[in-house]
Design a protein around this motif. Structure first.
Motif, mmCIF file in Angstrom:
data_model
loop_
_atom_site.group_PDB
_atom_site.id
_atom_site.type_symbol
_atom_site.label_atom_id
_atom_site.label_comp_id
_atom_site.label_asym_id
_atom_site.label_seq_id
_atom_site.Cartn_x
_atom_site.Cartn_y
_atom_site.Cartn_z
ATOM 1 N N ARG A 1 -35.548 27.792 -80.339
ATOM 2 C CA ARG A 1 -35.633 27.508 -78.904
ATOM 3 C C ARG A 1 -34.327 26.923 -78.375
ATOM 4 O O ARG A 1 -33.862 27.289 -77.294
ATOM 5 C CB ARG A 1 -36.791 26.540 -78.618
ATOM 6 N N ARG B 1 -31.700 29.636 -78.248
ATOM 7 C CA ARG B 1 -32.033 30.578 -77.177
ATOM 8 C C ARG B 1 -31.671 29.988 -75.816
ATOM 9 O O ARG B 1 -31.118 30.679 -74.951
ATOM 10 C CB ARG B 1 -33.532 30.908 -77.260
ATOM 11 N N ALA B 2 -31.958 28.700 -75.625
ATOM 12 C CA ALA B 2 -31.656 28.046 -74.352
ATOM 13 C C ALA B 2 -30.157 27.900 -74.123
ATOM 14 O O ALA B 2 -29.710 27.816 -72.972
ATOM 15 C CB ALA B 2 -32.321 26.671 -74.309
ATOM 16 N N GLY C 1 -38.812 26.554 -85.378
ATOM 17 C CA GLY C 1 -39.089 26.913 -83.998
ATOM 18 C C GLY C 1 -38.223 26.144 -83.026
ATOM 19 O O GLY C 1 -37.731 26.691 -82.039
ATOM 20 N N GLY C 2 -38.016 24.862 -83.297
ATOM 21 C CA GLY C 2 -37.174 24.059 -82.423
ATOM 22 C C GLY C 2 -35.742 24.548 -82.397
ATOM 23 O O GLY C 2 -35.087 24.564 -81.343
ATOM 24 N N VAL D 1 -42.826 34.369 -80.460
ATOM 25 C CA VAL D 1 -43.719 33.279 -80.070
ATOM 26 C C VAL D 1 -44.267 32.572 -81.307
ATOM 27 O O VAL D 1 -44.282 31.341 -81.392
ATOM 28 C CB VAL D 1 -44.877 33.804 -79.190
ATOM 29 N N ARG E 1 -34.867 34.457 -72.205
ATOM 30 C CA ARG E 1 -36.322 34.470 -72.294
ATOM 31 C C ARG E 1 -36.726 34.953 -73.692
ATOM 32 O O ARG E 1 -35.945 35.591 -74.401
ATOM 33 C CB ARG E 1 -36.917 35.399 -71.245
ATOM 34 N N ARG E 2 -37.951 34.652 -74.064
ATOM 35 C CA ARG E 2 -38.434 35.107 -75.369
ATOM 36 C C ARG E 2 -38.405 36.624 -75.479
ATOM 37 O O ARG E 2 -38.041 37.183 -76.525
ATOM 38 C CB ARG E 2 -39.855 34.601 -75.603
ATOM 39 N N GLU F 1 -41.564 30.449 -82.961
ATOM 40 C CA GLU F 1 -41.235 29.240 -82.211
ATOM 41 C C GLU F 1 -42.373 28.236 -82.210
ATOM 42 O O GLU F 1 -42.147 27.038 -82.046
ATOM 43 C CB GLU F 1 -40.837 29.603 -80.782
ATOM 44 N N GLN F 2 -43.591 28.692 -82.384
ATOM 45 C CA GLN F 2 -44.738 27.792 -82.425
ATOM 46 C C GLN F 2 -45.066 27.326 -83.839
ATOM 47 O O GLN F 2 -46.014 26.562 -84.042
ATOM 48 C CB GLN F 2 -45.962 28.469 -81.802
#
Length: 297
Positions: free
Chosen positions: A18, A21-22, A14-15, A60, A44-45, A63-64
């Motif tokens: 993210r 994606r960023a 997940g990290g 979601v 954005r997701r 990523e979680q």
């Protein structure tokens, strides 16, 4: 924030998603501006879900850390949507296949084959060494000692290029661009941490570096990953002066976890400086070498 001292973080996948994606600029990949304020950089997701043709809820859950096993088509779609480089794509697949809660295993220091040691000793004009995948220095020749440091004077646990780059002031001062070299080290370390979360020696190495603010707050959380490849590095050497070298890495077929690394000059000035260094350095170099004089250019 993830703990950089724990490469087996349960939500490593997940990290990584993210972070990648960023790092993507939505405008550069052709997404229209919908007029909404972006509270965080990157995609954005829902945009990632749209590009990868999966549901937002699925992104979601990934990523979680609530979904770990992912099918190959979905991984391919996510990698394409995030525009991952080959090393990053390989890393993504590795993370998705890692079983959580693996028991750490001790990892002994591997042996270098006698023929490979003989090859090193015969490379009189080329600094060279054998590295483990963690960047442990397993064997080296006289040229590597002259260029970098006398690895034989270091305890075996300290013969690691990443550790030396971060924690040894003299070694660190050799780099003309230390931040770049440090980021490259983090990328290699992050790649190995994802591939082998149960490696105790690797876990210890990651923990030793966590006191560096840039490492902890910026480089490690950004999830850079890189496998072995040819690099070009410039050194400010106390004897030879400024020297720019190609760092070429070759896999050892008989020992998949080992690399043969050789340093070769990129230009005539660096070649002259390297030749001076290797010609001057005796078999047992003294502790205080003379400084090479250079002709002003």
């Amino acid at each position: 924030m993830e703990d950089p001292g724990n490469p087996s973080d349960a939500n490593e996948l997940g990290g990584f998603l993210r972070a990648r994606r960023a790092a993507l600029d939505p405008h550069s990949i052709g997404l229209p501006d919908d007029g909404r304020l972006r509270r965080v950089p990157g995609l954005r997701r829902e945009e990632l879900a749209q590009l990868a043709h999966v549901s937002v809820d699925y992104v979601v859950r990934l990523e979680q850390g609530r979904t770990r096993r992912v099918s190959r088509p979905v991984l391919d779609a996510l990698a394409d949507a995030l525009q991952l480089a080959p090393d990053e794509r390989s890393y993504l697949f590795t993370l998705a296949d890692v079983s959580p809660g693996a028991r750490p295993r001790p990892s002994g220091r591997p042996e270098v084959a006698p023929r490979l040691r003989s090859l090193l000793e015969g490379m009189h004009d080329v600094p060279a060494m054998v590295l483990h995948r963690r960047m442990d220095v397993l064997a080296w020749n006289r040229g590597a000692v002259a260029l970098l440091t006398d690895f034989g004077t270091l305890p075996p646990a300290e013969r690691n290029l990443i550790r030396l780059t971060f924690l040894d002031h003299a070694f660190r001062s050799l780099y003309a661009d230390w931040p770049r070299a440090a980021r490259e080290c983090v990328a290699v370390l992050r790649m190995e941490a994802g591939r082998r979360p149960d490696d105790l020696a690797l876990t210890a190495l990651v923990g030793q570096l966590s006191d560096n603010p840039a490492y902890y707050r910026t480089w490690w959380p950004a999830h850079p990953v890189r496998g072995p490849r040819q690099l070009t590095k410039t050194y400010h050497h106390p004897v030879a002066g400024t020297v720019t070298l190609d760092v070429q890495q070759f896999s050892v077929d008989t020992h998949p976890d080992q690399l043969l690394v050789a340093y070769t000059a990129t230009d005539s000035t660096s070649q002259e400086a390297l030749r001076f260094l290797l010609q001057w350095t005796p078999t047992d170099p003294p502790s205080v070498p003379p400084r090479r004089t250079t002709t002003p250019r």
